[in-house]
Design a protein around this motif. Structure first.
Motif, mmCIF file in Angstrom:
data_model
loop_
_atom_site.group_PDB
_atom_site.id
_atom_site.type_symbol
_atom_site.label_atom_id
_atom_site.label_comp_id
_atom_site.label_asym_id
_atom_site.label_seq_id
_atom_site.Cartn_x
_atom_site.Cartn_y
_atom_site.Cartn_z
ATOM 1 N N TYR A 50 0.825 -1.201 0.000
ATOM 2 C CA TYR A 50 0.000 0.000 0.000
ATOM 3 C C TYR A 50 0.866 1.261 0.000
ATOM 4 O O TYR A 50 0.580 2.238 -0.705
ATOM 5 N N VAL B 278 -8.628 -1.775 -3.386
ATOM 6 C CA VAL B 278 -8.864 -0.462 -3.984
ATOM 7 C C VAL B 278 -9.990 -0.521 -5.007
ATOM 8 O O VAL B 278 -10.805 0.404 -5.096
ATOM 9 N N ARG C 132 -6.047 2.505 2.566
ATOM 10 C CA ARG C 132 -7.044 2.567 1.492
ATOM 11 C C ARG C 132 -7.675 3.953 1.434
ATOM 12 O O ARG C 132 -7.935 4.479 0.338
ATOM 13 N N VAL D 58 -5.284 6.218 -0.398
ATOM 14 C CA VAL D 58 -5.304 5.955 -1.830
ATOM 15 C C VAL D 58 -6.552 6.560 -2.462
ATOM 16 O O VAL D 58 -6.479 7.175 -3.541
ATOM 17 N N ALA D 59 -7.699 6.414 -1.831
ATOM 18 C CA ALA D 59 -8.936 6.988 -2.364
ATOM 19 C C ALA D 59 -8.819 8.504 -2.473
ATOM 20 O O ALA D 59 -9.289 9.105 -3.455
#
Length: 237
Positions: free
Chosen positions: A137, A168, A183, A186-187
């Motif tokens: 990640y 994801v 996560r 990343v979003a």
């Protein structure tokens, strides 16, 4: 001896009818051609043999057309899939990988971004301590942070971590346990970019990013204060 007529009758006959014809030829002492003709004439009934042969020829042609159409649909779907896999003009491609030595242990991350005009950005650095999922990640996060500065109109991202790629790509599903903050980050990064697609690839196709993550692992000093004395420094996770 097979003849053109025999071949035509055999092509029209069903498997059971061909078997019956062979048995009739063996029992009755007639040729296989005559036996098969008798068998099919009996099957045709009042419609007659010629009508049966015509109907079955049409049936065979219909089946061949159906199979050909099915193959065309499959070929078109495959062509579309291959077309989607190809980057559009102006698109960037990127690969990421993370390693934990041991697992959990020291983290190394690697990423590679390549542009359509030959641009190349490499990332290889230590990323603290954690497990392999965190390493993957963190590698993706570093890649996306670098991409934000480049502003690619389209970005195709490849990684060999099914956990991260699936996590994801399925935002409606619960996040992988322990990786929720990653996560979310990343979003956040994806929201600030244009068109981004994440795709899984097998490890052997992710060699460049893997090499960069291993390079980062190799940059760690032999020992650091506070690390367990029994941590190896050469295993790969």
């Amino acid at each position: 001896m097979p003849t053109e007529e025999f071949d035509r009758l055999a092509a029209a006959a069903y498997k059971g009818e061909r078997t019956s014809g062979r048995r009739l030829a063996a029992r009755g002492g007639v040729s296989e051609l005559d036996a098969l003709r008798q068998t099919l004439t009996l099957a045709a009934g009042a419609a007659g043999l010629d009508q049966l042969l015509t109907a079955r020829a049409q049936l065979r042609q219909s089946e061949q057309d159906r199979r050909a159409a099915k193959l065309e649909v499959k070929a078109a779907a495959l062509a579309q899939k291959r077309a989607r896999a190809q980057p559009a003009p102006g698109a960037w491609q990127a690969w990421f990988d993370g390693s934990a030595h041991p697992n959990p242990g020291r983290l190394g991350i690697g990423a590679l971004l390549c542009g359509p005009q030959g641009q190349r950005v490499e990332i290889s650095r230590r990323a603290g301590h954690g497990n392999s999922g965190e390493a993957e990640y963190l590698a993706l996060i570093a890649l996306l942070e670098a991409a934000q500065a480049l502003r690619p109109p389209q970005l195709l991202v490849y990684g060999d971590s099914q956990v991260v790629i699936n996590d994801v790509n399925q935002p409606a599903a619960p996040a992988a346990k322990g990786l929720e903050p990653h996560r979310a980050r990343v979003a956040e990064l994806l929201a600030g970019l244009g068109e981004v697609s994440l795709r899984w690839i097998p490890r052997h196709r992710n060699g460049a990013a893997d090499g960069l993550s291993q390079q980062a692992i190799a940059s760690w000093p032999a020992a650091l204060p506070g690390e367990p004395a029994d941590w190896p420094t050469s295993s790969r996770s």
